[in-house]
Write an enzyme that holds these catalytic residues in place. Structure first.
Site, mmCIF file in Angstrom:
data_model
loop_
_atom_site.group_PDB
_atom_site.id
_atom_site.type_symbol
_atom_site.label_atom_id
_atom_site.label_comp_id
_atom_site.label_asym_id
_atom_site.label_seq_id
_atom_site.Cartn_x
_atom_site.Cartn_y
_atom_site.Cartn_z
ATOM 1 N N GLY A 192 0.739 -1.185 0.096
ATOM 2 C CA GLY A 192 -0.218 -0.194 0.091
ATOM 3 C C GLY A 192 0.871 1.397 -0.155
ATOM 4 N N GLY A 245 2.556 3.675 1.381
ATOM 5 C CA GLY A 245 3.316 4.061 2.703
ATOM 6 C C GLY A 245 3.713 5.477 2.890
ATOM 7 N NE ARG A 246 8.348 5.766 -0.794
ATOM 8 C CZ ARG A 246 9.713 5.777 -1.524
ATOM 9 N NH1 ARG A 246 10.303 6.865 -1.239
ATOM 10 N NH2 ARG A 246 9.895 4.633 -2.318
ATOM 11 C CE LYS A 281 7.532 7.373 -5.050
ATOM 12 N NZ LYS A 281 8.253 6.740 -6.064
ATOM 13 N NE ARG A 283 3.848 7.804 -8.723
ATOM 14 C CZ ARG A 283 4.578 6.662 -8.217
ATOM 15 N NH1 ARG A 283 5.811 6.150 -8.531
ATOM 16 N NH2 ARG A 283 3.769 6.042 -7.034
ATOM 17 C CG ASP A 285 5.052 -3.602 -5.292
ATOM 18 O OD1 ASP A 285 5.725 -4.391 -5.466
ATOM 19 O OD2 ASP A 285 5.729 -2.411 -4.754
ATOM 20 C CG ASN A 286 7.357 -1.188 -8.088
ATOM 21 O OD1 ASN A 286 6.620 -0.455 -7.432
ATOM 22 N ND2 ASN A 286 8.673 -1.618 -7.537
ATOM 23 C CG ASP A 337 8.911 2.195 -7.737
ATOM 24 O OD1 ASP A 337 10.315 2.756 -7.617
ATOM 25 O OD2 ASP A 337 8.403 1.927 -6.779
HETATM 26 P P1 AMP Z 1 8.890 0.685 -3.586
HETATM 27 O O1 AMP Z 1 10.143 0.597 -3.050
HETATM 28 O O2 AMP Z 1 8.593 2.439 -3.558
HETATM 29 O O3 AMP Z 1 8.177 0.205 -4.482
HETATM 30 O O4 AMP Z 1 7.932 0.828 -2.319
HETATM 31 C C1 AMP Z 1 7.534 -0.421 -1.509
HETATM 32 C C2 AMP Z 1 6.666 -0.559 -0.531
HETATM 33 O O5 AMP Z 1 7.383 -0.165 0.668
HETATM 34 C C3 AMP Z 1 5.410 0.262 -0.739
HETATM 35 O O6 AMP Z 1 4.340 -0.267 0.045
HETATM 36 C C4 AMP Z 1 5.681 1.574 -0.096
HETATM 37 O O7 AMP Z 1 4.738 2.560 0.477
HETATM 38 C C5 AMP Z 1 6.700 1.411 1.136
HETATM 39 N N1 AMP Z 1 7.575 2.402 1.410
HETATM 40 C C6 AMP Z 1 8.728 2.614 0.789
HETATM 41 N N2 AMP Z 1 9.562 3.742 1.481
HETATM 42 C C7 AMP Z 1 8.910 3.973 2.411
HETATM 43 C C8 AMP Z 1 8.799 5.054 3.390
HETATM 44 N N3 AMP Z 1 9.908 5.809 3.728
HETATM 45 N N4 AMP Z 1 8.071 5.057 4.390
HETATM 46 C C9 AMP Z 1 6.875 4.314 4.338
HETATM 47 N N5 AMP Z 1 6.667 3.306 3.472
HETATM 48 C C10 AMP Z 1 7.600 3.108 2.469
HETATM 49 MG MG MG Z 2 6.535 0.884 -5.723
#
Ligand code: AMP
Ligand code: MG
Length: 488
Positions: free
Chosen positions: A86, A88-89, A109, A172, A248-249, A258
């Site tokens: 989900g 997360g940021r 983001k 984004r 998820d990407n 991403d």
């Molecule tokens: P990503 O690597 O950007 O594809 O993120 C993978 C997952 O980790 C997703 O659910 C993001 O929302 C979560 N995520 C990545 N970085 C952070 C962060 N700094 N704080 C909270 N969630 C994160």
């Molecule tokens: Mg991602």
């Protein structure tokens, strides 16, 4: 109101998201605002180009019509399933509809924690914000379907990564943020009602024609398979390695999403990997097609309950659709690479010719972008020196060049069409890793001039820019970037 919001995702059942406001930052300042994109989307760019705009695009101020939500999704990360990912940021502020009717998400983001943050801080470091801006806009200018960059804002706060470093917020734009992982969220919870709601929503938004098909869900699956098969071929045409092709990407819209540990190759090698966390080469350059198919198989699995009431029949339908991936991908890839050497409507023999060139490039550690762009120059000036000097080992390329010339001269006495085609397929400017790193390093020191300059050069990647010739060059040995980091 700066954004003419018209939100639909926030109208879906509550199981699709969490309603949550962005968490304010200390001192937002605009680094770059994408005026052209804002204009395309009917956004009031004058209002955003102000201190108020920086407040809006950092999440400090909510504007009229915004309904902030964090979207729910799951995903396979490096092959392992995480049911609970989900946003997360990230926070979806709302949607705008472009003049041609295509709906776009506006998402922040780095805008603070959400119920999906797990142990994360919900923030972005400045570096990844600048990287995503540069690379996603470069991809768009190169003609690749991609999410876009509307703005980069410095937050004025520090984030804890390897030490304390400046943070940022990225805006984004995407045709939507629905991913394979969004379908996996409901499939993992055996929530077939909402799975159907999501599939119907995705059809309405991304493939309205599927609605008219005998089996709309199968048509959705086929459409996503085709888009991704072509998208990955398009990446490969340009030497792009996504680096983190987790489910998820991977979008349903068919846009690249991403830009974490991604990279454009300098010297060519088919199994090149950059991502510092991809130890097994799962997402290596040449593995992107097979991994795309693997991810789409996960997508098909989520659809089984709605593909057919008879589970056996559902599997048979999914398999038929998945079987189309390999041919679509291979044919698109071959067409693109054959065109890169100046041939339209090529044959198997032409594909062999491409393979021979790629082998010579691998052995000769030749720069992918420079080699392909040197080919039309060689034809134009009737001289191969400019190609050959890009190779450490020159025998194979010399032999290749003469077979290639023979092939072209046998087809047509006029080489102008071949030259034009190659100039269209082979860019001069790509976001070279060392240039991206240089722009990020300067940004951390508060100097955004290299970031702006790089963005400006990359707006017209296929055109000569004599004043920016240094951006064409391959890195010197001490400039080579060997690994890229997620840098979350
Ligand atoms: P990503 O690597 O950007 O594809 O993120 C993978 C997952 O980790 C997703 O659910 C993001 O929302 C979560 N995520 C990545 N970085 C952070 C962060 N700094 N704080 C909270 N969630 C994160
Ligand atoms: Mg991602």
């Amino acid at each position: 109101m700066p954004f003419p919001f018209d939100n639909t995702y926030a109208r879906l059942p509550e199981a699709f998201f969490a309603r949550i406001d962005p968490v304010p930052v200390s001192a937002p300042t605009m680094i770059r605002l994408n005026h052209e994109l804002a204009a395309e989307l009917g956004i009031d760019v004058e209002r955003l180009n102000s201190p108020e705009g920086a407040a809006i695009l950092s999440g400090n101020r909510l504007t009229e019509g915004s309904e902030p939500i964090a979207m729910a999704y799951s995903g396979h990360q490096f092959g392992g399933f995480s049911p609970q990912l989900g946003d997360g940021r990230a926070i979806l502020l709302g949607e705008v509809v472009r003049a041609d009717g295509v709906r776009h998400d506006i998402q922040l983001k780095g805008s603070g924690q959400t119920p999906f943050s797990r142990r994360g801080d919900g923030r972005s470091a400045l570096g990844p914000v600048l990287r995503e801006y540069i690379v996603s806009e470069a991809m768009a200018a190169l003609g690749v379907p991609t999410t876009r960059a509307l703005a980069a804002v410095a937050s004025g706060d520090k984030v804890v990564r390897e030490g304390l470093i400046p943070g940022g917020v990225f805006t984004r734009v995407a045709q939507s943020h629905i991913r394979i992982g969004t379908f996996q969220w409901f499939a993992a919870r055996k929530d077939h009602d909402n799975l159907k709601v999501l599939a119907d929503y995705a059809i309405a938004r991304h493939c309205p024609d599927a609605k008219l098909a005998d089996n709309p869900y199968r048509a959705l699956l086929e459409a996503v398979i085709e888009r991704q098969a072509r998208l990955i071929a398009h990446w490969m045409q340009l030497g792009f390695i996504h680096g983190v092709m987790n489910t998820d990407n991977m979008t349903i819209s068919g846009e690249t999403i991403d830009f974490g540990p991604c990279a454009f190759m300098d010297s060519f090698h088919p199994v090149k990997t950059f991502s510092s966390i991809d130890h097994q080469g799962r997402y290596a350059y040449a593995n992107q097609g097979p991994i795309g198919h693997w991810n789409l198989t996960r997508f098909a699995e989520t659809l089984l309950p709605i593909l057919n009431d008879d589970p056996k029949q559902a599997i048979a339908e999914a398999e038929l659709a998945l079987d189309t991936f390999a041919d679509i991908h291979r044919m698109d890839l071959q067409r693109r690479f054959i065109a890169k050497i100046g041939i339209e409507n090529g044959t198997d023999a032409d594909w062999n010719l491409v393979q021979d060139l790629l082998s010579a490039m691998t052995a000769g550690e030749a720069d992918f972008t420079l080699v392909f762009r040197s080919l039309p120059v060689a034809l134009e000036c009737g001289n191969d020196v400019g190609v050959i000097r890009l190779f450490n080992q020159q025998e194979a390329i010399s032999a290749w060049l003469s077979s290639w010339r023979t092939r072209l001269e046998n087809t047509s006495s006029d080489l102008r069409e071949a030259i034009t085609l190659m100039r269209k397929m082979n860019p001069i400017f790509i976001p070279r890793n060392h240039r991206v790193e240089e722009a990020i390093a300067a940004g951390y020191d508060g100097d955004f001039a290299p970031f702006h300059r790089l963005n400006d050069v990359l707006k017209t990647p296929f055109s000569e820019q004599p004043d920016s010739a240094e951006y064409e060059s391959a890195p010197t040995p001490d400039e080579v970037v060997h690994a890229t980091f997620c840098g979350t």
